[in-house]
Motif scaffolding. Structure first.
Motif, PDB file in Angstrom:
ATOM      1  N   VAL A 155       0.846  -1.202   0.000  1.00 54.19           N
ATOM      2  CA  VAL A 155       0.000   0.000   0.000  1.00 54.19           C
ATOM      3  C   VAL A 155       0.879   1.249   0.000  1.00 54.19           C
ATOM      4  O   VAL A 155       0.602   2.224  -0.716  1.00 54.19           O
ATOM      5  CB  VAL A 155      -0.949  -0.002   1.217  1.00 54.19           C
ATOM      6  N   VAL A 156       1.950   1.222   0.793  1.00 60.76           N
ATOM      7  CA  VAL A 156       2.881   2.358   0.834  1.00 60.76           C
ATOM      8  C   VAL A 156       3.414   2.655  -0.568  1.00 60.76           C
ATOM      9  O   VAL A 156       3.404   3.811  -1.025  1.00 60.76           O
ATOM     10  CB  VAL A 156       4.051   2.055   1.794  1.00 60.76           C
ATOM     11  N   GLN A 157       3.880   1.629  -1.265  1.00 62.04           N
ATOM     12  CA  GLN A 157       4.457   1.822  -2.607  1.00 62.04           C
ATOM     13  C   GLN A 157       3.436   2.409  -3.565  1.00 62.04           C
ATOM     14  O   GLN A 157       3.753   3.322  -4.350  1.00 62.04           O
ATOM     15  CB  GLN A 157       4.980   0.493  -3.136  1.00 62.04           C
ATOM     16  N   ARG A 158       2.213   1.896  -3.526  1.00 63.90           N
ATOM     17  CA  ARG A 158       1.190   2.382  -4.447  1.00 63.90           C
ATOM     18  C   ARG A 158       0.752   3.801  -4.104  1.00 63.90           C
ATOM     19  O   ARG A 158       0.492   4.618  -5.003  1.00 63.90           O
ATOM     20  CB  ARG A 158      -0.002   1.415  -4.443  1.00 63.90           C
ATOM     21  N   ALA A 159       0.678   4.116  -2.825  1.00 65.05           N
ATOM     22  CA  ALA A 159       0.308   5.478  -2.419  1.00 65.05           C
ATOM     23  C   ALA A 159       1.389   6.480  -2.833  1.00 65.05           C
ATOM     24  O   ALA A 159       1.083   7.604  -3.268  1.00 65.05           O
ATOM     25  CB  ALA A 159       0.086   5.517  -0.909  1.00 65.05           C
ATOM     26  N   ILE A 167       3.245   8.439   6.186  1.00 59.95           N
ATOM     27  CA  ILE A 167       3.797   8.261   7.529  1.00 59.95           C
ATOM     28  C   ILE A 167       3.289   6.917   8.043  1.00 59.95           C
ATOM     29  O   ILE A 167       2.252   6.428   7.596  1.00 59.95           O
ATOM     30  CB  ILE A 167       3.403   9.399   8.487  1.00 59.95           C
ATOM     31  N   ALA A 168       4.029   6.315   8.948  1.00 53.41           N
ATOM     32  CA  ALA A 168       3.673   4.957   9.350  1.00 53.41           C
ATOM     33  C   ALA A 168       3.910   4.741  10.834  1.00 53.41           C
ATOM     34  O   ALA A 168       4.853   5.294  11.421  1.00 53.41           O
ATOM     35  CB  ALA A 168       4.466   3.933   8.546  1.00 53.41           C
ATOM     36  N   TYR A 169       3.055   3.905  11.414  1.00 52.19           N
ATOM     37  CA  TYR A 169       3.255   3.415  12.779  1.00 52.19           C
ATOM     38  C   TYR A 169       3.416   1.909  12.707  1.00 52.19           C
ATOM     39  O   TYR A 169       2.536   1.201  12.212  1.00 52.19           O
ATOM     40  CB  TYR A 169       2.073   3.763  13.686  1.00 52.19           C
ATOM     41  N   ASP A 170       4.549   1.422  13.188  1.00 59.01           N
ATOM     42  CA  ASP A 170       4.804  -0.016  13.244  1.00 59.01           C
ATOM     43  C   ASP A 170       5.929  -0.246  14.248  1.00 59.01           C
ATOM     44  O   ASP A 170       7.091   0.048  13.964  1.00 59.01           O
ATOM     45  CB  ASP A 170       5.205  -0.566  11.867  1.00 59.01           C
ATOM     46  N   PRO A 171       5.608  -0.762  15.438  1.00 56.27           N
ATOM     47  CA  PRO A 171       6.646  -0.957  16.466  1.00 56.27           C
ATOM     48  C   PRO A 171       7.609  -2.089  16.159  1.00 56.27           C
ATOM     49  O   PRO A 171       8.574  -2.292  16.885  1.00 56.27           O
ATOM     50  CB  PRO A 171       5.826  -1.258  17.721  1.00 56.27           C
ATOM     51  N   ASP A 180      14.076   2.301   3.822  1.00 56.99           N
ATOM     52  CA  ASP A 180      13.962   1.564   2.559  1.00 56.99           C
ATOM     53  C   ASP A 180      12.585   1.767   1.935  1.00 56.99           C
ATOM     54  O   ASP A 180      12.447   1.870   0.716  1.00 56.99           O
ATOM     55  CB  ASP A 180      14.194   0.069   2.788  1.00 56.99           C
ATOM     56  N   LEU A 181      11.546   1.811   2.784  1.00 56.80           N
ATOM     57  CA  LEU A 181      10.188   2.015   2.278  1.00 56.80           C
ATOM     58  C   LEU A 181       9.915   3.464   1.914  1.00 56.80           C
ATOM     59  O   LEU A 181       8.940   3.763   1.211  1.00 56.80           O
ATOM     60  CB  LEU A 181       9.161   1.578   3.334  1.00 56.80           C
ATOM     61  N   GLY A 182      10.752   4.363   2.404  1.00 58.41           N
ATOM     62  CA  GLY A 182      10.542   5.787   2.134  1.00 58.41           C
ATOM     63  C   GLY A 182       9.431   6.389   2.959  1.00 58.41           C
ATOM     64  O   GLY A 182       8.736   7.316   2.521  1.00 58.41           O
ATOM     65  N   VAL A 183       9.236   5.859   4.196  1.00 60.03           N
ATOM     66  CA  VAL A 183       8.188   6.379   5.055  1.00 60.03           C
ATOM     67  C   VAL A 183       8.796   6.992   6.303  1.00 60.03           C
ATOM     68  O   VAL A 183       9.910   6.654   6.711  1.00 60.03           O
ATOM     69  CB  VAL A 183       7.187   5.270   5.480  1.00 60.03           C
ATOM     70  N   GLU A 184       8.043   7.882   6.908  1.00 59.74           N
ATOM     71  CA  GLU A 184       8.436   8.495   8.166  1.00 59.74           C
ATOM     72  C   GLU A 184       7.768   7.724   9.301  1.00 59.74           C
ATOM     73  O   GLU A 184       6.549   7.610   9.353  1.00 59.74           O
ATOM     74  CB  GLU A 184       7.990   9.961   8.185  1.00 59.74           C
TER      75      GLU A 184
END
Length: 526
Positions: A155-159, A167-171, A180-184
């Protein structure tokens, strides 16, 4: 040959693959719980989707069952603790429907942003309400992704391809993976406060149940949009209804519900709510992919003991198995030595990997060690699935550490049992690449193969022991195959491992313990 039951509707490719692999397979869909309970005892493997509920009651009747394969990701329709306790491996197929679920998430996001379902319904009703359905763009908006696993990362790549800032939350991911994913990476409160769109990609657990609730909805931006194509129950539907009705949220889209199908759900009456009937994985390609994957995984386990995508046991790739299997065997043998020598009151199992083995996937080795220990101490049938579960159930801690060097050895595994009354330690290695060897016990060096029937003697290091022991065994007609000695220091504590051709019963062990300088005698089966 092993026998498999397919109890839910899935692509005919699954049945075809089972038969091509030489397995016996029955396809019986739509079974009631009582019907399934009545026949499950005949099967080694069970292939399901979401309709079959594998409860503790059904598992109790599944005497032969070794593996359950879920054609899909979610396994909340399987009682995992009950399966683990019974030693049944539970697998899912996390890759077969990742693309289709990610695409469905993007479709829901676009549909909410542009109100496509509502506009379609209006036009079909003979209306032309162009001004009513003014939407919002995704371009340059902020998407908050909760969970960046297989689906979340797609989903990140397509968005990002749509020009969104993510932006992402993942502990559970590292800063390097986020880069690598290019997310904050942000915390949840930050994500709720900044995101224009929020999408969820986590399993349903105690920590994620009702994650999107009134308190967290209040932290979101005015006019935010929420999408959930993961699992029902992550979004509190009553609280979502209030947020949509009040205008706090611009819109929401759900593909999954707490109760499916949703009956008398007030969300269905709202104009700013869209939904689909759990279609995340419903594409022709995904249905074929998960059916193929589940059939191949179940076949690989039943025929070759290869574990893939298991949710209750460390997985071993088929390419890893040739390297790992000798260490798995060594770990189990070391555990069996300790389990047969240990006293009661086991509190902790400490495992140290040194040398080349420390750079491998040690999780299955650790599991094999725990299995080896417990199968000698507990009355239950112990296997690689239920061993960690039974250890946790009894409060036994498992500590694992690694060292780059193994002194003069290429690899060494050291295992220590910490008990109410002291501790017991062994170390082992491989010789000739695959043969397990015991190389020390309680810091006394020796070298012994780990197989067959072995007499263990703890004694004071005094002259005459070997003679007395040899005479005693000869009088009983017991032949010695090999003799291995270790000692702390001259005249101190010593051990003997005597490989024999026949088992020694309790009465003979008691007589043996009365020999001069013998402190303890045990019969080990390896």
């Amino acid at each position: 040959m092993p026998k498999v039951l397919i109890s839910d509707k899935m692509s005919p490719r699954a049945e075809q693959i089972f038969r091509e692999q030489g397995l016996e397979v029955d396809v019986r869909t739509g079974l009631s719980p009582d019907d399934l309970k009545a026949i499950i005892g005949d099967y080694d493997g069970l292939a399901i989707r979401s309709a079959t509920k594998v409860t503790a009651d059904i598992l109790a009747a599944a005497g032969k069952l070794k593996v359950i394969g879920r054609a899909g990701i979610g396994v909340d329709n399987v009682d995992i603790p009950a399966a683990s306790k019974q030693g049944v491996i539970v697998m899912n197929t996390p890759f077969g429907n990742t693309v289709t679920t990610a695409e469905h998430t993007i479709a829901l996001m676009m549909s909410t942003a542009r109100m496509i379902p509502q506009a379609t319904a209006s036009l079909r009703a003979g209306k032309w309400e162009k001004n009513r359905f003014e939407g919002v763009e995704l371009y340059q908006k902020t998407l908050g992704v909760i969970g960046t696993g297989n689906i979340g990362s797609l989903v990140v790549q397509r968005a990002q391809g749509l020009g969104m800032h993510v932006i992402a939350y993942d502990p559970y991911i590292s800063k390097a993976r986020a880069d690598d994913l290019g997310v904050e990476l942000v915390d949840l409160d930050n994500l709720f406060a900044r995101a224009d769109f929020i999408t969820i990609h986590t399993p349903l657990t105690d920590s994620t149940r009702n994650l999107i609730n009134a308190a967290n909805l209040s932290k979101m931006k005015q006019g935010a949009i929420v999408i959930n194509a993961a699992r029902g129950g992550i979004v509190n539907e009553a609280d979502l209804h209030e947020a949509l009705k009040s205008g706090k949220l611009r819109a929401a889209a759900l593909d999954v519900f707490e109760t499916e199908p949703p009956k008398d759900n007030p969300l269905l009456d709202l104009d700013n709510f869209i939904c689909t009937p759990h279609l995340g994985a419903s594409t022709e390609e995904a249905q074929i992919n998960v059916a193929i994957q589940v059939a191949e995984q179940i076949s690989a386990f039943l025929l070759r003991s290869v574990v893939q995508n298991a949710v209750n046991i460390p997985a071993v790739a088929e390419t890893e198995l040739p390297v790992l299997q000798p260490y798995i065997n060594l770990g189990e043998k070391l555990g069996m030595v300790l389990g047969q020598l240990a006293s009661s009151g086991l509190r902790r199992i400490e495992i140290e990997y040194a040398g080349e083995v420390s750079r491998l996937n040690t999780k299955p080795i650790t599991t094999s060690i725990v299995k080896g220990v417990l199968q000698c101490m507990l009355p239950e049938t112990i296997n690689l699935v239920n061993a960690p579960f039974l250890a946790r159930e009894r409060g036994i801690e498992i500590d694992q550490s690694s060292r780059e060097q193994a002194q003069e050895l290429r690899s060494r595994i050291r295992v220590t049992l910490v008990m109410d009354q002291g501790s017991l330690e062994v170390a082992g290695t491989l010789v000739h690449g695959h043969q397990p060897r015991l190389v020390s016990i309680n810091n006394m060096d020796l070298e012994m193969g780990l197989s067959g029937k072995v007499l263990y003697i703890a004694n004071q290091d005094q002259p005459g022991l070997i003679g007395h022991l040899g005479t005693f065994l000869a009088e009983q007609g017991i032949n010695i195959a090999s003799f291995h000695l270790g000692r702390e220091c001259p005249g101190g504590r010593a051990v003997s491992f005597v490989a024999v051709d026949a088992s020694i019963d309790k009465d003979l062990l008691q007589k043996l313990q009365k020999l001069p300088n013998v402190l303890e005698a045990r019969m080990l089966t390896l």
